[in-house]
Design an enzyme around this catalytic site. Structure first.
Site, short mmCIF file in Angstrom:
data_model
loop_
_atom_site.label_atom_id
_atom_site.label_comp_id
_atom_site.label_asym_id
_atom_site.label_seq_id
_atom_site.Cartn_x
_atom_site.Cartn_y
_atom_site.Cartn_z
N ASP A 160 -9.84 -12.73 4.91
CA ASP A 160 -8.70 -12.01 4.32
C ASP A 160 -9.03 -10.57 3.95
OD1 ASP A 160 -6.20 -13.32 4.01
OD2 ASP A 160 -7.08 -14.70 2.56
N GLN A 165 -5.67 -20.15 1.19
CA GLN A 165 -4.27 -19.73 1.09
C GLN A 165 -3.86 -19.65 -0.38
OE1 GLN A 165 -2.46 -18.74 3.69
NE2 GLN A 165 -0.60 -18.36 2.54
N LYS A 220 -0.62 -19.37 11.22
CA LYS A 220 -1.97 -18.83 11.38
C LYS A 220 -2.77 -19.72 12.35
CE LYS A 220 -2.03 -16.65 6.84
NZ LYS A 220 -2.44 -16.67 5.43
#
Ligand code: GUN
Length: 288
Positions: A121, A98, A54
């Site tokens: 997200d 995460q 990422k």
């Protein structure tokens, strides 16, 4: 007949190139570049690889990336304080925590510290609610967004189509079913308790499997010519295995997204798209 194998890696590269140009245009016009803060807590090796990928993709696209690595023994209060500080930081556009977090952490309490305006997200209940109400949402979960993009870029007709989604998770199955509904497909959600699963799936013009059962979906699940999307990623003997038995399904389906190289690469591209969308919204700029 043999299915067209949908090259998610190539589509994701195309998307990242488009996003890189959009970020460059935004900064050339005098705006600060989008910025993404990622929190990685714990020592899950897979999470470390995802986060590294990422970060690389963000930096290549011109997105400012900052990584926060609280120690694995952190408490919920410590993570709540960290995410709260990031949420209050005006220079940060998007936050991603995460998952999974270490067992001692109350995940819901930590995620609740991310405001909808910084939800890179697309997991926040407000953003999910917008999607459920059929409104255009600024952000949405990356994996289902990636599936939708693969369908669109393959010129798949969604309006009036029959779609079946296997899996009802909050981050893939449910939001994808909403996105397909919003695109005028007629959608059935199936799960581990669905009776006559293969027969239900055989009605689908678009069949998506996100259940995490390696090679469960064989030709008996697939209507000839269907678009089959494999979201499964189960590690097995050092390789990642999808939900679809490719050997069995490829001669029957019209399109098939492979594992690896199908939906997976799209997820990071969609995270970057979400981050850019949040940055534009926070700067009062129209969405591109
Ligand atoms: N862990 C595995 N996939 C994801 C994801 O898309 N977002 C976050 N935050 N954690 C993950």
């Amino acid at each position: 007949m043999s299915a067209i194998i949908v090259d998610g890696k190539a589509v994701a590269a195309e998307l990242r190139a488009e996003l890189t140009s959009q970020v460059a245009a935004m900064t050339a016009a005098g705006s600060a570049p989008p910025s993404l803060a990622v929190v990685l807590c714990g020592d899950d090796p897979a999470s470390a690889i995802y986060v590294r990928n990422k970060g690389r993709a963000a930096e290549r696209a011109g997105v400012r990336f900052t990584l926060h690595r609280p120690r694995a023994e952190s408490t919920t209060d410590e993570l709540v304080a960290l995410v709260g500080t990031l949420d209050a930081d005006e220079t940060i556009d998007g936050i991603l925590v995460q998952l999974p977090l270490p067992k001692q952490i109350d995940q819901d309490a930590v995620m609740a510290c991310i405001s909808p305006e910084k939800d890179a997200d697309g997991f926040h209940p407000y953003n999910f609610g917008r999607l459920a109400e059929g409104h255009p949402a600024v952000v949405a979960p990356g994996t289902p967004l990636g599936c939708m993009e693969l369908l669109r870029r393959s010129d798949m007709q969604l309006q009036g189509s029959r779609a079946v989604v296997i899996g009802r998770s909050a981050i893939v199955g449910r939001p994808l079913a909403l996105m397909l509904t919003n695109a005028d497909a007629t959608v059935t959600i199936c799960h581990s308790r669905t009776r006559e699963l293969a027969a239900v799936c055989r009605e689908a013009d678009i069949l998506v499997s996100a259940i995490g059962r390696p090679r469960m979906v064989d030709a008996s699940y697939v209507k000839p010519g269907a678009f089959v999307i494999d979201v499964g990623t189960t590690p097995q003997d050092g390789v990642v295995v999808g939900d679809v038995d490719r050997e069995s399904v490829e001669p029957v389906a019209g399109w098939l997204t492979p594992v690896p190289g199908g939906v997976g690469p799209m997820t990071i591209a969609m995270l970057l798209r979400n981050t850019l969308a949040l940055a534009r919204a926070r700067r009062g700029l129209a969405q591109v």
